[in-house]
Design an enzyme around this catalytic site. Structure first.
Site, PDB file in Angstrom:
ATOM      1  N   LYS A  84       0.772  -1.276  -0.116  1.00 59.57           N
ATOM      2  CA  LYS A  84       0.067   0.122   0.090  1.00 59.57           C
ATOM      3  C   LYS A  84       1.091   1.223  -0.006  1.00 59.57           C
ATOM      4  CE  LYS A  84      -3.748   1.680   2.830  1.00 59.57           C
ATOM      5  NZ  LYS A  84      -4.747   1.471   3.985  1.00 59.57           N
ATOM      6  N   SER A 158      -9.551   1.463   3.127  1.00 60.22           N
ATOM      7  CA  SER A 158      -8.766   2.113   2.347  1.00 60.22           C
ATOM      8  C   SER A 158      -7.683   1.369   1.426  1.00 60.22           C
ATOM      9  CB  SER A 158      -8.007   3.296   2.807  1.00 60.22           C
ATOM     10  OG  SER A 158      -7.272   2.790   4.025  1.00 60.22           O
ATOM     11  N   SER A 182      -9.595  -0.852   7.371  1.00 59.13           N
ATOM     12  CA  SER A 182      -9.211  -0.688   5.896  1.00 59.13           C
ATOM     13  C   SER A 182      -8.534  -1.807   5.415  1.00 59.13           C
ATOM     14  CB  SER A 182      -8.163   0.710   5.972  1.00 59.13           C
ATOM     15  OG  SER A 182      -9.117   1.708   5.989  1.00 59.13           O
TER      16      SER A 182
END
Lengths: 467, 63
Positions: A84, A158, A182
């Protein structure tokens, strides 16, 4: 090893590492297969924001040479992964998918990045995310990832790119981060495994913060076994993270059993199945069947009560946004135009909270920890839905959606408990559904045991999306 | 002033140093009102002598 690209890219870490260890699979061949697949389909999926093909191949060559010399480092050696885009990577742009950090190039790796490098992983690139780990599909920088099961649908966030990349066979493992769901949300919506460890179990050093007191770092993978293998590498104390725990790290592979005899499962039905949650029928049915399967595997199942859950769970959002406002305050005031609309408005709105709101939220957290601890005297693991509905169509995304319905994931950020999303079926429209499993702090092994036994029996992970 | 009104939100944010355009304030108002409703419930909860969750430790200094 003569195998098709999709066969290689759909191996689990467990399967690939056994082949790599026996020198039957070349890390270079494996990495090239992933890079080829990224070239072929990531234009549609949009999971990577910064692909790193040259350094990935170089890392794969080094891994291969080491293994050939007999220096095999363990199950992640030669395994291609993605990160990420909030994990600091030395010399590689790390943006939080925000124009605010468009040109930010860290001079140091995050601790977990160092650990993964030392384990011999191959970094394929940096993955898409919702802006600053909040936001929504529309961000101020880069396009947003699409759901590989239906490219017209959201991935959840997310850790959007992490979810999409694993589901599409564009990385063998990835790291997400979880402050209010997330990791677990996109894992559920993309049909993969996402494990939020106990707060403090994994170092946050070098990870762009959303909320210091809630953020957790964890693996997103195709199988529960793979999540255990990744957690084994990244878990442990880090003197650079003041909230990092000194709790000993167990052997998570020891939890990879296939029955649940003696395990006590609790279902906090009064909150997670309540009318105001708005569970759709497919999700409700899939979770109920999942819980029934846990029973068939030898567990006992009972309903449990967490009395203050409904009243106190909103504390998660208050703490998250208050701390996010503190971290971003200078940039919100000096360059508001560089934040995406959703992130800017929610971060700024947190300035309306009072000190009493924040303190009351932290006190609520103490109460919920106490109530969960009492419930965990009666059960070993809790089972419930991750999300109320399957992935929404991109055109229907409502940024208010998660504000107006009760959070099914926030309770485990507030309490710091480990929680996992494991695939438990598909909707009538072919979109994945996730079941959430949670246990006492630092008891990731129980979550892994329940998740692995369930997955090996239910075998939803045998199905892959066609992109 | 009405609880959860746009004017209240504007004043609060100005006080905190944010000059939010009117159209953006419109969009924020619904979130603000939902949050205020939840805060009312949160403050109404009887937490007895519960302390804050994050305990400060003088040894937690980082590297």
């Amino acid at each position: 090893m003569a195998t098709s690209q999709s066969e290689l890219c759909f191996l689990t870490i467990g399967e690939a590492s056994a082949l790599i260890k026996d020198k039957k699979l070349s890390p270079v061949e494996l990495t090239q297969a992933y890079l080829d697949r990224m070239g072929a389909i990531d234009g549609k999926v949009k999971s990577y924001v910064t692909p790193l093909p040259e350094s990935a191949l170089q890392e794969a060559r080094v891994a291969e040479a080491d293994i050939q010399k007999g220096n095999y480092r363990g199950p992640l050696h030669g395994v291609p992964i993605g990160l990420k885009d909030l994990y600091d990577t030395k010399g590689v742009r790390t943006t939080g998918q925000s124009r605010v950090f468009e040109h930010r190039v860290p001079t140091e790796d995050a601790t977990v990045v160092t650990k993964l490098q030392e384990a011999g992983t191959v970094l394929l690139g940096k993955l898409a995310m919702h802006e600053f780990a909040l936001g929504g599909p529309k961000t101020s920088l880069f396009e947003q990832a699409k759901n590989p099961w239906n490219l017209d649908h959201v991935t959840g966030g997310s850790s959007s790119g992490s979810g999409a990349a694993i589901a599409a066979g564009l990385a063998m493992g990835s790291l997400g981060s979880d402050t209010g769901g997330s990791i677990r949300g996109p894992a559920a919506l993309c049909g993969i495994v996402g494990l939020k460890p106990t707060y403090g179990r994994v170092s946050r050093y070098g990870v762009l913060p959303l909320s210091w007191s809630l953020d957790t770092v964890g693996p997103m993978t195709w199988s529960v076994e793979d999540a255990a293998l990744m957690l084994q590498v990244i878990a442990g104390h880090d003197p650079k993270d003041p909230t990092s725990s000194r709790e000993p790290v167990p052997d998570y592979s020891a939890a990879l059993q296939t029955d649940l005899k003696g395990m006590r499962v609790g279902v906090p039905r009064h909150y997670f199945f309540a009318d105001d949650v708005g569970l759709d029928d497919d999700t409700r049915n899939a979770i109920e069947k999942g819980i029934q399967t846990l029973k068939e595997l030898g567990a006992t199942v009972q309903d449990i009560e967490i009395p203050s859950l409904s009243a106190l769970t909103p504390a998660n959002g208050i703490i998250m946004l208050a701390e996010a406002n503190a971290y971003h305050e200078k940039n919100l005031k000096s360059q508001p135009e560089n934040f995406g609309d959703i992130v800017r408005s929610r971060f700024i709105m947190a300035a309306s909270y009072t000190s009493a709101d924040y303190v009351q939220s932290q006190r609520a957290r103490s109460r919920l920890k106490r109530e969960f601890a009492e419930a965990l005297q009666k059960v070993d693991v809790m089972a419930m839905p991750v999300m109320a509905k399957t992935a929404a169509a991109l055109k229907d995304f409502d940024p208010m959606g998660m504000m107006v319905t009760p959070s099914l994931m926030g309770p485990f950020n507030l309490t710091g408990m480990p929680a996992m999303s494991v695939p438990c079926g598909f909707s009538s429209t072919g979109l994945p559904i996730g079941m959430q499993l949670a246990a006492a702090p630092f008891n990731e092994s129980v979550v892994i045991r329940a998740g692995h036994a369930y997955q090996q029996h239910a075998r939803w992970h045998d199905q892959r999306p066609s992109v | 002033m009405e609880i959860g009104s746009k004017e209240e939100l504007r004043v609060l944010l100005e006080h905190a140093g944010y000059d939010v355009p009117d159209d953006e304030l419109d969009g924020m108002l619904r979130v603000y009102q939902v949050t205020q409703e939840r805060l009312k419930v949160l403050h109404a909860a009887d937490l007895d002598d519960e302390e804050v969750a994050g305990a400060f430790s003088p040894k937690m200094t980082g590297a």
